[in-house]
Design an enzyme around this catalytic site. Sequence first.
Site, PDB file in Angstrom:
ATOM      1  N   GLU A   1      11.196   7.078   2.308  1.00  0.00           N
ATOM      2  CA  GLU A   1      11.279   5.749   1.703  1.00  0.00           C
ATOM      3  C   GLU A   1      11.824   5.841   0.287  1.00  0.00           C
ATOM      4  OE1 GLU A   1       7.519   3.733   2.146  1.00  0.00           O
ATOM      5  OE2 GLU A   1       7.972   3.184   4.202  1.00  0.00           O
TER       6      GLU A   1
ATOM      7  N   GLU B   1       7.926   4.482  11.128  1.00  0.00           N
ATOM      8  CA  GLU B   1       6.511   4.303  10.789  1.00  0.00           C
ATOM      9  C   GLU B   1       6.085   2.872  11.084  1.00  0.00           C
ATOM     10  OE1 GLU B   1       5.425   5.010   6.723  1.00  0.00           O
ATOM     11  OE2 GLU B   1       6.676   6.789   6.564  1.00  0.00           O
TER      12      GLU B   1
HETATM   13  C1  GAL Z   1       4.767   4.143   3.850  1.00  0.00           C
HETATM   14  C2  GAL Z   1       4.980   5.606   3.500  1.00  0.00           C
HETATM   15  C3  GAL Z   1       3.947   6.507   4.135  1.00  0.00           C
HETATM   16  C4  GAL Z   1       2.574   5.923   3.980  1.00  0.00           C
HETATM   17  C5  GAL Z   1       2.550   4.533   4.574  1.00  0.00           C
HETATM   18  C6  GAL Z   1       1.213   3.873   4.515  1.00  0.00           C
HETATM   19  O1  GAL Z   1       5.318   3.322   2.889  1.00  0.00           O
HETATM   20  O2  GAL Z   1       6.254   6.037   3.884  1.00  0.00           O
HETATM   21  O3  GAL Z   1       4.016   7.781   3.531  1.00  0.00           O
HETATM   22  O4  GAL Z   1       2.252   5.876   2.635  1.00  0.00           O
HETATM   23  O5  GAL Z   1       3.453   3.731   3.869  1.00  0.00           O
HETATM   24  O6  GAL Z   1       1.250   2.587   5.079  1.00  0.00           O
END
Ligand code: GAL
Length: 684
Positions: free
Chosen positions: A155, A312
């Site tokens: 990110e 994710e």
């Molecule tokens: C994203 C990030 C992850 C984790 C996740 C939690 O923004 O890439 O590493 O922090 O959020 O929701």
Amino acid sequence: MRDAQDGGWPGEAIFYGADYNPEQWPEEVWAEDVALMRRAGVNLVSVGIFSWAQLEPAFDRYDFGWLDRALDLLHAHGIGVDLATATASPPPWLARAYPETLPRRADGAILWPGGRQAYCPSSPVFRRRSLALVEAVATRYAAHPAVLMWHVSNELGCHNAHCYCDVSAAAFRRWLRERYRDLDALNAAWGTTFWSQRYGDWAEINPPRAAPTFANPTQQLDFLRFSSDEQRAQLRAERRVLKRLVRQPVTTNFMIGAGGKHLDYHSWAADVDLVANDHYLTAADPQAHLGLALAADHTRGVAGGAPWLLMEHSTSAVNWQPRNVAKTPGQLRRNSLAHVARGADGVLFFQWRASRAGAEKFHSALVPHAGPETKVFREVCRLGAELRALAELRGSRVDADVAILVDYEAWWGVELDSHPSVDVTYTDRLAALHGALWRAGVTADLVHPSTDLTGYRLVLVPTLYLVRDADAEALTRYVHGGGTALVTYFSGIVDEHDHIRLGGYPGAYRDLLGIRTEEFFPLRAGERVTLDDGSTADVWTEWLHPTGAQVLASYADGPLPGVPALTRHAAGAGAAWYVGTRLDDAATDRLVARLLAEAGVRPAADAPPGVEVVRRRGDGRSWLFVINHTDRPARLAVTGTDLLTGADCAGDLLVKAGEVAVIREAGVEEGRCSPGSGRAPSSS
Ligand code: GAL
């Protein structure tokens, strides 16, 4: 961007998995991890994302032992790896040795280590040290059989998108010199005759640091462009190292949707072999599945219609919202399959096992603190099995007859300060129109304004405040060629320098729309107006004159009684509609229904309210996703086989409350895939 056909996508499976952080656990736990992964059907994990401090515990001293063992173990259990370059967060020794790598806010405050991403994106020291790490990791694991793809950083720009330090100031000046070549051009573009801002030397120019009052808007806009480019430069630099050393595809996780507006992802797509996105629900929003659909449609647009990877999302609650609402039973599955419906060919989560320590210990995972005997892990296993059952639709494309034009520069521009109303925000009308399409069962591609619009039946243009001449002309050509378009208020107002297009609003689209607005009349907070067709609206009205357009509705009250609010202009072989106020949802639904009817757009299927329907096509076959977000069973006239249950339906599909069906259809006529398919969006 490469797609499935030319090797961008490794393997034939739909990917399923998570971020896996074995470094947080004693190695005894790893054996249970891989056993549970196999039980869940996991076939891809992202490894090493935040492990720089473990891999390089001191300057130039590397320790790969633990990662060797983790990758070997995963491979022995048939689990593929999306291997991180591990540059996402520098270890504390870097800031101690090189304090100038720390980022600064606009007010000069330093952002210290102790969280994550504490680095200045323009720092040459950070760049050198991070690339040394990429080189070391890629050299060691290029040939490791577990590695299926590479994950640059994490990110990019999530917490450090904008840095105002002296290193960034120097980089900003270099970027400006490249863009404008000479100071006269910069002074003209920034309109510096205003407020005595004329620059006589490049050294006088700074990022828009905290100032006594509004900073120059074009300076702000250029700083946002520069900041996106600086983050992109890190991606490109890491990619160059990887491309020299490895053969697997390279990606990074974008934050399209919930991640906000910091980075111009349309221009980034060219730098990844497959587009990957992270998406988290806004838990407070009971209609969060609409935001999910918007983000997924935008991700597909960035990917040029090609399959993309959901890198994710969450199995249940996150830890970073004010109230971290858990997902109800079945919601995990609906969310995941909604992404697949809209073009994701892989569903990954953050993270595999819930952390015991650290800021994210209350974030959900595939394996919760309570272990595998849980609702979450049971749902995780069910979803893994279901994704295997959907393997045949890998590589297929999403059907979409409607395009919505989206542009980060317009987003940046419209949300700068000193504008007519703080209530005009970029995503407001975008979400409203997309939501109306969702309710109508119609899928849209969210594409950059420079995308070739041929083949779309309807194009929606919400709040495109800033538009380039060529992109405005492209919309005109599209309409003249027989297309139908809708433009919403405060679009086409400025050029790429944020200079007003003179002669009456909306300058870029005045002729196309057959209207001329002489003055904006934004409304007071909470003030509403009524239109003579019974609709209500708020936020915005404007003194509009038709210059060829037909008036479809006018204000019945408010500051401009009798003035047109909704118009339609027959232009060439097509029609250009304009709405000059912020219609409520019901009126927006009615407007969208009229546009769909005029443009001849049909829903993917006739479905009851609250039931999401999306179609994917490929190799002469089609699959209809039916996602029931309601608490009532839904009936649809659909014929085919449900890949999730194996059941056949002949013109009568019953989808229980909260359930999902994915029907391989019989008898749906061969149609086009997404008209945007296969075309990489051109960037500006
Ligand atoms: C994203 C990030 C992850 C984790 C996740 C939690 O923004 O890439 O590493 O922090 O959020 O929701």
